[in-house]
Design a protein around this motif. Structure first.
Motif, short mmCIF file in Angstrom:
data_model
loop_
_atom_site.label_atom_id
_atom_site.label_comp_id
_atom_site.label_asym_id
_atom_site.label_seq_id
_atom_site.Cartn_x
_atom_site.Cartn_y
_atom_site.Cartn_z
N GLU A 182 0.85 -1.19 0.00
CA GLU A 182 0.00 0.00 0.00
C GLU A 182 0.89 1.24 0.00
N VAL A 183 0.61 2.18 -0.91
CA VAL A 183 1.33 3.45 -0.89
C VAL A 183 0.72 4.31 0.20
N VAL A 184 1.54 4.77 1.14
CA VAL A 184 0.99 5.56 2.25
C VAL A 184 1.27 7.04 2.11
N ALA A 185 2.36 7.42 1.44
CA ALA A 185 2.67 8.84 1.31
C ALA A 185 3.57 9.08 0.11
N THR A 186 3.35 10.22 -0.54
CA THR A 186 4.14 10.60 -1.71
C THR A 186 4.50 12.07 -1.61
N ILE A 187 5.71 12.41 -2.05
CA ILE A 187 6.11 13.81 -2.15
C ILE A 187 6.79 14.01 -3.50
N THR A 188 6.36 15.03 -4.22
CA THR A 188 6.93 15.31 -5.53
C THR A 188 8.10 16.29 -5.41
N THR A 189 8.82 16.45 -6.52
CA THR A 189 9.92 17.40 -6.50
C THR A 189 9.41 18.83 -6.29
N GLY A 190 8.14 19.05 -6.65
CA GLY A 190 7.54 20.36 -6.42
C GLY A 190 7.07 20.57 -5.00
N GLY A 191 7.14 19.51 -4.20
CA GLY A 191 6.75 19.64 -2.79
C GLY A 191 5.33 19.22 -2.49
N SER A 192 4.58 18.80 -3.50
CA SER A 192 3.22 18.34 -3.25
C SER A 192 3.24 17.00 -2.53
N THR A 193 2.31 16.85 -1.60
CA THR A 193 2.25 15.60 -0.84
C THR A 193 0.87 14.96 -0.99
N ASN A 194 0.85 13.66 -0.78
CA ASN A 194 -0.40 12.92 -0.84
C ASN A 194 -0.31 11.78 0.15
N TYR A 195 -1.43 11.46 0.80
CA TYR A 195 -1.45 10.43 1.82
C TYR A 195 -2.60 9.47 1.62
N ALA A 196 -2.39 8.23 2.03
CA ALA A 196 -3.48 7.27 2.08
C ALA A 196 -4.43 7.69 3.20
N ASP A 197 -5.70 7.40 3.00
CA ASP A 197 -6.70 7.77 4.01
C ASP A 197 -6.36 7.16 5.38
#
Length: 119
Positions: free
Chosen positions: A46-61
């Protein structure tokens, strides 16, 4: 080529905190995003967290409000701060670097680090 190495796993009691680190080396400038995933026994990764080179983040619920992904560009390191840990967070945690170009994506994975949440 990109190499990633995770560290920081261990045993923690429910409600506790841990910080995982992921150090990247190699073709750093080619990386588009860094991700933390986890895999518990008998379950899919399961992907729990992502950060892009631009600094955007995303999280699993399942981890929103408890986990925070961040990066230190000077150290080529990405962190996963995990708070309010629950037994359900027990898993092997993996870091991966994403290198993508139109029509092509490569993921470079680390060896994983065990996180166990138990009293």
């Amino acid at each position: 080529q990109v190499q990633v190495v995770e560290s920081g796993g261990g045993l923690v009691q429910p409600g506790g905190s841990l910080r995982l680190s992921c150090s990247a080396s190699g073709s750093i400038s080619s990386i588009n995003a860094m991700c933390w995933s986890r895999q518990a026994p008998g379950k899919q990764r399961e992907v729990v967290a992502t950060i892009t080179t631009g600094g955007s983040t995303n999280y699993a619920d399942s981890v929103k409000g408890r986990f925070t992904i961040s990066r230190d560009n000077a150290k080529n390191t990405v962190y996963l701060q995990m708070n309010s840990l629950e037994p359900g967070d027990t898993a092997v945690y993996y870091c991966n670097a994403v290198v993508s170009r139109p029509g092509i994506r490569r993921d470079y994975w680390g060896q994983g680090t065990q996180v166990t949440v138990s009293s």
